[in-house]
Write an enzyme that holds these catalytic residues in place. Sequence first.
Site, short mmCIF file in Angstrom:
data_model
loop_
_atom_site.label_atom_id
_atom_site.label_comp_id
_atom_site.label_asym_id
_atom_site.label_seq_id
_atom_site.Cartn_x
_atom_site.Cartn_y
_atom_site.Cartn_z
CG ASP A 133 -10.02 6.47 -1.24
OD1 ASP A 133 -9.44 5.50 -1.75
OD2 ASP A 133 -9.47 7.57 -1.07
CE LYS A 134 -4.38 2.82 2.37
NZ LYS A 134 -3.50 3.87 2.92
#
Length: 620
Positions: free
Chosen positions: A309-310
């Site tokens: 995930d960022k």
Amino acid sequence: MLKLLENDEKRTALFLAISFVSVVISFFNIGDFPIDAAWAAIFLCGIPIIKGAVAGLVTRFDIKADVLVSIALIASIIIGEIFAAGEIAFIMAIGAYLEQRTVAKARAGIEKLVRLTPTTARVIKNGEEIIVPAEQVKVGDTLRVLAGETIAVDGIIVNGQTSVNQSIMTGESLPVDKSAGDEVSSGTVNQFGTFDMKATKIGEDSSLQRMIRLVQSADAGKAKIVGIADRWATWIVVIALTFSAAAWLITGEIIRAVTILVVFCPCALVLATPTAIMAGIGNAARFGILIREGDALERLAEVKRIAFDKTGTLTYGKPDVSAVESFDPDLSGEELLSLAASAELRSEHPLGKAIVAHYRAASNTSLPEPDDFQMLAGRGVSAVVNNQTMLAGNAELLRDCSISLPRAIIDKADAYRNDGCTIIFVSVDGRVSGFIALSDTLRPDAVDMVRSIEKSGVKSVLLTGDNHHAASHMAKIAGIHDIHTDCLPENKMAIIEKYQNGGDLICMVGDGVNDAPALKKAHVGIAMGGIGSDIAVDAADIVLVGDDIRGIPHLLALSKKTMKTIKLNMAFSMALNFVAVLLAMAGLLGPVVGALVHNAGSVAVIINSSLLLRWKAHET
């Protein structure tokens, strides 16, 4: 004492302690007891093994390692070799106890998701506001949502402007401005203005309930790894009984047959996996990594890709000022920032707070208090600073105030947007003076971490709910080329499933509630323990306690080293069993010496596994 016995783990530990003492007393013949002390180990550790083996055979015809152990126990007792029986029972009980310790504790993630569901809603009927249970809301009802409230159902805004924190669904780091005609989702939080909405999806059809079902289905679909000894149990039992029967028929000596059963007991094989896993878990703990699922290291050694995930994982998950652009020749960038920070001083918006924090970190001077401050939901703020009328917000705010944006400023702002920035335009006395660009901040260790992972042969993937511009910019800096953007929780699950169906097992690393289904669906889930939500942590197999992503390359190397240790343990235990069986068939080993040889094999496995505790991957 009664309370101690009611606790399963404490009771098992007590029984093991008593059994150990009894086996030692039996071997050294300490004291003058009317019966052999090893009977204590047989009763406390052996009988549960026999009961489990019988139950498995009778109810499911399930042949596991405990079947052979039970046969060896009973045979040893019949011929009077009580010490051998007690020693086998004790070693097997240790193996079972270690396996239980490596199994994950209760999972509460789904329950916490359920608790996120709002229990009430404000329904507008005949012009009156009525609070009703959320389950009574019907499609088409008009709901009013106040600032700070969680949205009860999915719907469309019909009146009002606001900013909505929808990180629970998308993982976006910043609130999203909403106005009439925009969709909102259940479980997301209205941060500022009051708005009215029309319900479109309720109950089981709502976004939050759909995500709860995704987590449940992903959890149910994750296969559990079966212990090595149990996987091969049928063959072990058949071979042991065949050798034992052959020795009895050929020599006519039942003691040889029983000795073969004793040395063939897969105690070292049973200990091969849990001891290595426990040592691996201890090693990971030294690096701030909590392994919650016992077989997570086994699964991690099989992954071909790591999906990140960022927001909050590769980045810090909070905005920071990346640039200040002034287009007013009489106003420097520092002066523009100072005016904007003063205007935002009373703002509760994350972008406003970021501007104030950045100014205070960069300057030692105090900010003048704004006058006539107004928070304009979904737009920005207005204030008077040093007798100057200030506006700080998005392009819609300037448009509402009939302030035009010159093409030069628009083009410059678009260039920053293409790098994933959010733009706050600043107007002084009715004229645009410039803008402030804010963006999420990449963790300083992200680039080296991704490079180390790629060197180990594992490919990196970015799965994020953020827009393409913001995600691509961060991915390019981090060195990740496989990017999937604008992902909802179900999109992340579908992408992971597609990779895994193609033979690429995935490890998912995330921090938000919206990552929980993906963490469950992935072959291995890793959650950020500090910034991460409780639900993400509960959905994961492994937790980075201090959010230190530098531990991921070590974790990958540790998983492979752990599997090598397990395989070495297995090879050694099987080789020892083979040699001991030959010696037993030749009559060179009796049950007691056989039990000691088989005990020595178990100790060797434990010692080899313990070497993992201080192991460290070589820096690359």
